[in-house]
Motif scaffolding. Structure first.
Motif, PDB file in Angstrom:
ATOM      1  N   GLY A 191      10.446 -56.978  -8.647  1.00  0.00           N
ATOM      2  CA  GLY A 191      10.067 -56.112  -7.533  1.00  0.00           C
ATOM      3  C   GLY A 191      10.592 -54.699  -7.671  1.00  0.00           C
ATOM      4  O   GLY A 191      11.024 -54.073  -6.693  1.00  0.00           O
ATOM      5  N   LEU A 192      10.527 -54.158  -8.877  1.00  0.00           N
ATOM      6  CA  LEU A 192      11.044 -52.827  -9.167  1.00  0.00           C
ATOM      7  C   LEU A 192       9.930 -51.780  -9.147  1.00  0.00           C
ATOM      8  O   LEU A 192       8.772 -52.100  -9.424  1.00  0.00           O
ATOM      9  CB  LEU A 192      11.735 -52.815 -10.538  1.00  0.00           C
ATOM     10  CG  LEU A 192      12.941 -53.743 -10.684  1.00  0.00           C
ATOM     11  CD1 LEU A 192      13.363 -53.818 -12.151  1.00  0.00           C
ATOM     12  CD2 LEU A 192      14.095 -53.281  -9.811  1.00  0.00           C
ATOM     13  N   SER A 193      10.305 -50.557  -8.869  1.00  0.00           N
ATOM     14  CA  SER A 193       9.351 -49.445  -8.903  1.00  0.00           C
ATOM     15  C   SER A 193       9.108 -49.028 -10.347  1.00  0.00           C
ATOM     16  O   SER A 193      10.057 -48.849 -11.116  1.00  0.00           O
ATOM     17  CB  SER A 193       9.894 -48.255  -8.115  1.00  0.00           C
ATOM     18  OG  SER A 193       9.135 -47.096  -8.398  1.00  0.00           O
ATOM     19  N   ARG A 223      22.018 -44.907  -5.304  1.00  0.00           N
ATOM     20  CA  ARG A 223      20.954 -44.618  -4.335  1.00  0.00           C
ATOM     21  C   ARG A 223      20.646 -43.123  -4.296  1.00  0.00           C
ATOM     22  O   ARG A 223      19.472 -42.734  -4.321  1.00  0.00           O
ATOM     23  CB  ARG A 223      21.353 -45.103  -2.942  1.00  0.00           C
ATOM     24  CG  ARG A 223      20.315 -44.744  -1.862  1.00  0.00           C
ATOM     25  CD  ARG A 223      20.531 -45.483  -0.572  1.00  0.00           C
ATOM     26  NE  ARG A 223      21.816 -45.147   0.045  1.00  0.00           N
ATOM     27  CZ  ARG A 223      22.263 -45.739   1.144  1.00  0.00           C
ATOM     28  NH1 ARG A 223      21.553 -46.684   1.753  1.00  0.00           N
ATOM     29  NH2 ARG A 223      23.443 -45.408   1.637  1.00  0.00           N
ATOM     30  N   ALA A 224      21.675 -42.314  -4.282  1.00  0.00           N
ATOM     31  CA  ALA A 224      21.472 -40.864  -4.230  1.00  0.00           C
ATOM     32  C   ALA A 224      20.748 -40.346  -5.471  1.00  0.00           C
ATOM     33  O   ALA A 224      19.971 -39.378  -5.394  1.00  0.00           O
ATOM     34  CB  ALA A 224      22.809 -40.154  -4.071  1.00  0.00           C
ATOM     35  N   ALA A 225      20.992 -41.008  -6.611  1.00  0.00           N
ATOM     36  CA  ALA A 225      20.348 -40.576  -7.868  1.00  0.00           C
ATOM     37  C   ALA A 225      18.963 -41.174  -8.056  1.00  0.00           C
ATOM     38  O   ALA A 225      18.297 -40.883  -9.051  1.00  0.00           O
ATOM     39  CB  ALA A 225      21.246 -40.953  -9.049  1.00  0.00           C
ATOM     40  N   GLY A 226      18.536 -42.040  -7.141  1.00  0.00           N
ATOM     41  CA  GLY A 226      17.210 -42.653  -7.252  1.00  0.00           C
ATOM     42  C   GLY A 226      17.115 -43.682  -8.361  1.00  0.00           C
ATOM     43  O   GLY A 226      16.053 -43.851  -8.971  1.00  0.00           O
ATOM     44  N   ILE A 227      18.214 -44.386  -8.592  1.00  0.00           N
ATOM     45  CA  ILE A 227      18.264 -45.393  -9.664  1.00  0.00           C
ATOM     46  C   ILE A 227      18.231 -46.777  -9.038  1.00  0.00           C
ATOM     47  O   ILE A 227      18.892 -47.044  -8.040  1.00  0.00           O
ATOM     48  CB  ILE A 227      19.545 -45.215 -10.500  1.00  0.00           C
ATOM     49  CG1 ILE A 227      19.480 -43.893 -11.267  1.00  0.00           C
ATOM     50  CG2 ILE A 227      19.743 -46.379 -11.475  1.00  0.00           C
ATOM     51  CD1 ILE A 227      20.810 -43.402 -11.745  1.00  0.00           C
ATOM     52  N   GLN A 228      17.432 -47.663  -9.626  1.00  0.00           N
ATOM     53  CA  GLN A 228      17.400 -49.050  -9.160  1.00  0.00           C
ATOM     54  C   GLN A 228      18.272 -49.919 -10.060  1.00  0.00           C
ATOM     55  O   GLN A 228      18.537 -49.569 -11.214  1.00  0.00           O
ATOM     56  CB  GLN A 228      15.969 -49.572  -9.062  1.00  0.00           C
ATOM     57  CG  GLN A 228      15.105 -49.335 -10.262  1.00  0.00           C
ATOM     58  CD  GLN A 228      13.617 -49.465  -9.964  1.00  0.00           C
ATOM     59  OE1 GLN A 228      13.181 -49.804  -8.871  1.00  0.00           O
ATOM     60  NE2 GLN A 228      12.804 -49.215 -10.973  1.00  0.00           N
ATOM     61  N   LEU A 229      18.713 -51.054  -9.497  1.00  0.00           N
ATOM     62  CA  LEU A 229      19.781 -51.824 -10.131  1.00  0.00           C
ATOM     63  C   LEU A 229      19.469 -53.305 -10.157  1.00  0.00           C
ATOM     64  O   LEU A 229      19.053 -53.888  -9.149  1.00  0.00           O
ATOM     65  CB  LEU A 229      21.091 -51.608  -9.345  1.00  0.00           C
ATOM     66  CG  LEU A 229      22.306 -52.471  -9.713  1.00  0.00           C
ATOM     67  CD1 LEU A 229      22.825 -52.092 -11.090  1.00  0.00           C
ATOM     68  CD2 LEU A 229      23.395 -52.308  -8.653  1.00  0.00           C
ATOM     69  N   PHE A 248      21.565 -51.740   0.702  1.00  0.00           N
ATOM     70  CA  PHE A 248      20.838 -50.923  -0.270  1.00  0.00           C
ATOM     71  C   PHE A 248      19.575 -51.624  -0.776  1.00  0.00           C
ATOM     72  O   PHE A 248      18.959 -51.181  -1.750  1.00  0.00           O
ATOM     73  CB  PHE A 248      21.748 -50.596  -1.456  1.00  0.00           C
ATOM     74  CG  PHE A 248      23.008 -49.868  -1.075  1.00  0.00           C
ATOM     75  CD1 PHE A 248      23.037 -48.487  -1.039  1.00  0.00           C
ATOM     76  CD2 PHE A 248      24.164 -50.568  -0.737  1.00  0.00           C
ATOM     77  CE1 PHE A 248      24.200 -47.806  -0.680  1.00  0.00           C
ATOM     78  CE2 PHE A 248      25.320 -49.908  -0.376  1.00  0.00           C
ATOM     79  CZ  PHE A 248      25.344 -48.524  -0.342  1.00  0.00           C
ATOM     80  N   ALA A 249      19.195 -52.724  -0.127  1.00  0.00           N
ATOM     81  CA  ALA A 249      18.060 -53.515  -0.608  1.00  0.00           C
ATOM     82  C   ALA A 249      16.770 -52.700  -0.648  1.00  0.00           C
ATOM     83  O   ALA A 249      15.958 -52.841  -1.575  1.00  0.00           O
ATOM     84  CB  ALA A 249      17.880 -54.751   0.264  1.00  0.00           C
ATOM     85  N   ALA A 250      16.558 -51.845   0.336  1.00  0.00           N
ATOM     86  CA  ALA A 250      15.329 -51.048   0.372  1.00  0.00           C
ATOM     87  C   ALA A 250      15.261 -50.065  -0.791  1.00  0.00           C
ATOM     88  O   ALA A 250      14.167 -49.599  -1.147  1.00  0.00           O
ATOM     89  CB  ALA A 250      15.237 -50.297   1.698  1.00  0.00           C
TER      90      ALA A 250
END
Length: 373
Positions: A191-193, A223-229, A248-250
């Protein structure tokens, strides 16, 4: 106790060792490749009672016999006083196993159980092979190296530990399918962008406290850097990590107890944070992932640091010590994620160190030993 089948078989092989996944998974990979090429081969594992191989090996479909053997403790304990007795009994039991099973060859993969089996085998002139996973050889393998016939290694420069005429550079057995999944499939699975950069954090199947604490503290930065984990925490640490990641799920910052589909996790990742166990390093080489290695300090001979440095010396990975991880790790992560050229350079260099045919090469050596015998 094992009793050998009366039906004649072309090959009989004992594979000994274990204690950790880093020993067990290569052992099973060797057995699987041997069975693929020789379906009639009879394979028996020998492990240490109470260690994880006693459950993991049967789960893989193989029979295993346990020895009452363990390592020396760093302090004076009753177990240390009993150590010589346990070694003697284990060598004697291993000798009885060899007498009953009549193997054509014995393979040692490191760990407590490999020593008595290889001692018994080499005393009987049974062809024997060691598979050393790390860049710094384990004590058991170093002690037995002059007795065995062949030593398969995963790193260059292992002549400082082993007789050079016995060495074969094969790499470590890893699942080659781990590098075969597509990025699009991986993004859909987790479910990643598709337009965001992705960080994968793996601290081994049990998790790593240092990596988990550093990652939890860095969630607002990511989150601030727009990185998903994708953050594999391990079972013990998961409840706390899941609570920390929930806000931070969203933002697609996910805490996962265990990642079953590591092929998809690697495919999704732009950068990987990992411990530096031998198999983890081999998987990173095969997948070609830009990596920041944080070696565990809680391993014999500090071999994870030596594994990591073997890559750093070839500009194939970055290294942050466990002690420095809280202060430095995520500064390094954010720098690397913002530098595509550096990622590409690390990816190219680490890919050059991969051995996709390692398991095949090891079984080639094993079969050649048995044929010569």
């Amino acid at each position: 106790m094992y009793s050998a089948s009366s039906q004649p078989r072309p090959y009989r092989v004992i594979i000994s060792g274990g204690g950790t996944g880093g020993h067990i998974f290569p052992a099973v990979a060797i057995a699987n490749e041997l069975r693929r090429r020789q379906p009639e081969a009879e394979i028996l594992f020998v492990g240490a009672n109470g260690r994880m191989e006693m459950t993991r090996v049967p789960e893989a479909g193989y029979q295993i016999v346990g020895l009452d053997i363990s390592g020396l403790q760093r302090r004076l304990t009753p177990q240390n006083l009993l150590f010589p007795v346990r070694v003697f009994r284990s060598v004697r039991k291993a000798g009885k196993l060899l007498q009953d099973f009549k193997p054509d060859a014995v393979v040692g993969v490191g760990g407590y159980a490999s020593a008595p089996v290889l001692l018994a085998a080499t005393s009987r002139n049974i062809p024997s092979l060691i598979q050393e996973q790390n860049s710094y050889a384990g004590l058991v393998n170093k002690l037995l190296s002059r007795r065995v016939d062949k030593i398969c290694v995963a790193y260059e420069g292992m002549g400082k530990f082993f007789p050079a005429d016995k060495l074969v550079l094969t790499g470590n057995p890893v699942r080659t399918e781990i590098a075969s999944s597509s990025r699009a499939e991986a993004q859909a699975f987790f479910g990643l962008s598709p337009i965001k950069r992705t960080l994968l954090v793996v601290g081994g199947s049990l998790g790593a406290r240092t990596l988990n604490e550093a990652t939890a503290a860095a969630l607002p930065l990511l989150r601030a850097a727009g990185i998903q984990l994708l953050w594999q925490t391990g079972k013990l640490y998961y409840p706390k990590a899941a609570a920390e990641a929930a806000p931070f799920a969203a933002d697609r910052l996910q805490a996962l107890e265990f990642v079953q589909r590591m092929d998809l996790a690697y495919a999704a990742a732009d950068v990987v944070i990992s411990r530096a166990g031998a198999l983890s390093v081999s998987e990173l080489c095969l997948t070609g992932k830009p990596s920041i290695l944080v070696p565990s300090p809680n391993v014999a001979e500090d071999h994870q640091t030596k594994n990591a440095r073997a890559l750093v010396e070839k500009d194939a990975a970055l290294l942050v010590s466990d002690a420095d991880a809280q202060a430095q790790l995520y500064d390094e992560v954010l720098r690397l994620l913002s530098d595509p050229a550096r990622q590409q350079q690390l990816s190219h260099n680490i890919s050059q160190l991969a051995y996709p045919n390692a398991t095949t090469a090891i079984v080639d050596e094993l079969l050649a030993l048995m044929d010569r015998a």
